[in-house]
Design a protein around this motif. Sequence first.
Motif, PDB file in Angstrom:
ATOM      1  N   GLN A 117       0.819  -1.209   0.000  1.00 25.75           N
ATOM      2  CA  GLN A 117       0.000   0.000   0.000  1.00 25.75           C
ATOM      3  C   GLN A 117       0.859   1.268   0.000  1.00 25.75           C
ATOM      4  OE1 GLN A 117      -3.208   0.500  -0.410  1.00 25.75           O
ATOM      5  NE2 GLN A 117      -3.570  -1.718  -0.648  1.00 25.75           N
TER       6      GLN A 117
ATOM      7  N   SER B 187       0.519   4.057  -2.762  1.00 30.59           N
ATOM      8  CA  SER B 187       0.183   5.428  -2.347  1.00 30.59           C
ATOM      9  C   SER B 187       1.205   6.429  -2.858  1.00 30.59           C
ATOM     10  CB  SER B 187       0.097   5.507  -0.820  1.00 30.59           C
ATOM     11  OG  SER B 187      -0.977   4.716  -0.353  1.00 30.59           O
TER      12      SER B 187
ATOM     13  N   LEU C  94      -2.740   7.498   2.840  1.00 30.60           N
ATOM     14  CA  LEU C  94      -2.714   6.210   3.524  1.00 30.60           C
ATOM     15  C   LEU C  94      -2.559   6.472   5.014  1.00 30.60           C
ATOM     16  CD1 LEU C  94      -2.557   3.073   3.399  1.00 30.60           C
ATOM     17  CD2 LEU C  94      -0.060   3.342   3.243  1.00 30.60           C
TER      18      LEU C  94
ATOM     19  N   ASP D  40      -9.980  -2.085   3.819  1.00 26.91           N
ATOM     20  CA  ASP D  40      -9.157  -1.855   5.005  1.00 26.91           C
ATOM     21  C   ASP D  40      -8.484  -3.153   5.434  1.00 26.91           C
ATOM     22  OD1 ASP D  40     -10.166   0.717   4.953  1.00 26.91           O
ATOM     23  OD2 ASP D  40     -11.804   0.241   6.348  1.00 26.91           O
TER      24      ASP D  40
ATOM     25  N   LEU E 149      -4.894  -0.631   8.746  1.00 21.15           N
ATOM     26  CA  LEU E 149      -4.367   0.126   7.615  1.00 21.15           C
ATOM     27  C   LEU E 149      -5.557   0.620   6.807  1.00 21.15           C
ATOM     28  CD1 LEU E 149      -1.665   0.908   6.270  1.00 21.15           C
ATOM     29  CD2 LEU E 149      -1.891  -1.132   4.838  1.00 21.15           C
TER      30      LEU E 149
ATOM     31  N   PRO F 142      -6.338   2.401   3.461  1.00 13.72           N
ATOM     32  CA  PRO F 142      -5.916   2.924   2.156  1.00 13.72           C
ATOM     33  C   PRO F 142      -6.833   4.065   1.704  1.00 13.72           C
ATOM     34  CG  PRO F 142      -6.063   0.527   2.121  1.00 13.72           C
ATOM     35  CD  PRO F 142      -6.732   0.990   3.383  1.00 13.72           C
ATOM     36  N   GLU F 143      -6.226   5.022   0.974  1.00 12.24           N
ATOM     37  CA  GLU F 143      -6.961   6.142   0.374  1.00 12.24           C
ATOM     38  C   GLU F 143      -7.761   6.914   1.437  1.00 12.24           C
ATOM     39  OE1 GLU F 143      -9.195   4.994  -3.099  1.00 12.24           O
ATOM     40  OE2 GLU F 143      -7.761   3.417  -3.613  1.00 12.24           O
TER      41      GLU F 143
ATOM     42  N   GLU G  75      -0.589   9.363   9.574  1.00 14.18           N
ATOM     43  CA  GLU G  75      -0.742   9.312   8.121  1.00 14.18           C
ATOM     44  C   GLU G  75       0.631   9.170   7.476  1.00 14.18           C
ATOM     45  OE1 GLU G  75      -2.999  11.862   4.579  1.00 14.18           O
ATOM     46  OE2 GLU G  75      -2.356  12.867   6.422  1.00 14.18           O
TER      47      GLU G  75
END
Length: 507
Positions: free
Chosen positions: A372, A376, A383, A424, A437, A439-440, A475
Amino acid sequence: MALIVSIAVFILLSAGSIWTTYSNYSTQKQHLIHYASQQEINSFKSSQKALRINADVIFTSAINQDDILSLMAKAYHGDAAVRNEMRETLYNRLEPLYRLLKSEYIRQLHFHLPDSSSFLRFHRPAKFGDDLSDVRYSIEQVHKTQKPVFGFEEGRIFNGFRHVYPLHYQGELVGSVEISFSIDAIYHLITHDHNEAHDLLLKKDLIKHKVFENEQGNYAPSEISANYVVDKSVQYHEKRPNSISRKRIHAINEKLHDDFQSVLGQCNVCHLVTNINQTYYLVTFFPLKNTEGQAVGYIVNYINEPGLRIVTENFMKINVVNESLLFIISLLTFFYLRNQIRQKRLLHKMARTDSLTSLPNRNVFKRALNEQMKLSKSKQLPLSLVFFDIDHFKKINDTHGHLMGDKVLKTVARAVEDGLTNKDVFARWGGEEFVILLPETYLEDAEKVAERLRKKLETLDAHDLHITSSFGVTELKHKDTAESLMHRGDSLLYRSKEDGRNRVTVG
């Protein structure tokens, strides 16, 4: 997968088993057919020799005598009146013998003059004087070579196994005589038991060419082929008790009709097998050649062959046993492979998941984090990372025991898992510590997720225990590595604990 492999194993083993069993069955069947047909061939040859011996005895003892030969000499040299007188004398002299011979399947006693004209037919005494040179090769040969000729031949009225002898009187050829056995004589000699039947099959064109027109009613169309006819007088199979009936022969011919077309004229001795109501029949075609060596038809032999039924039934039984064993083997293979696959999956799962909570373990999470982070950074997507643990978890273990502690961990894991999306990544980091975690997801949104989860856990019914959790949210930054990101998130978690627990710390 196990099912597919088991089916494939079953198909391969079945195919191999069927092929092997069928090969053995075919070999046994061919041996049986060969033995039965060889027995018939030997009987056929022996019967022809026996008929020749009988004909020789009749010729030597009753015909090749001076009084008979002198009558033929007078007829040969005499006019029509003399010939009529000699014909009548000869008929009266030998008619008692002919009546006796008919009971022994002798069909014709026929005298000819040296010009190959018919002199006296004992079976049709009123028919004489017709020229036989164009239809009776055997008679022509006897008169040319003055030697006996033996073999099957069609005549003006009857067919039969001909034994034609030259007649000499005082050194001069005065004619010839034919002693002809019907096909029934052959049948009488070659039939071994009651479970047989026979037919005589002759070419239709041959009959049309040679037989008197008013005698062609002796023949009927064949059920086997439109190009052949059968001799209606041949009914030997109906003369013996328990023999194969004409009705059953009709059924056999009807069932094998198409197969007959493929063998007629294409082979020497041909065999076909069929079964009707589980009764197996061997149909053998013995080719018939006339005295000129031309193929004129077949003797068709029908045998009720129980050996074929036994061989076929054994083949079916062996197949059933083999297929049953193969099915059991395939079933065992299926269960074995399924167990192996399950164990492999279990080991794979154990290597990837936490055994208590069934969440991804630390190693899986690290791989997901690295992937990820690359995604990212390459696509410039946000992330976020969330660390949290259960407050005062050691106290729960000490007070209520480790079993209760395990239940609380599983309850927390399910509650948090239900509050996340499919993209997730939620894992157990170790002990009572978990990591998420996102993502986005930007930091402020990650904080909202963490706060929502904190409140959910605070109100969670954890087996009558009130629990709280501390969160650290961070982040991904441009210069972050996986280690630096994880370290920052873990530090923020511990800051929440230092600040009084049951809170979310962002950084």
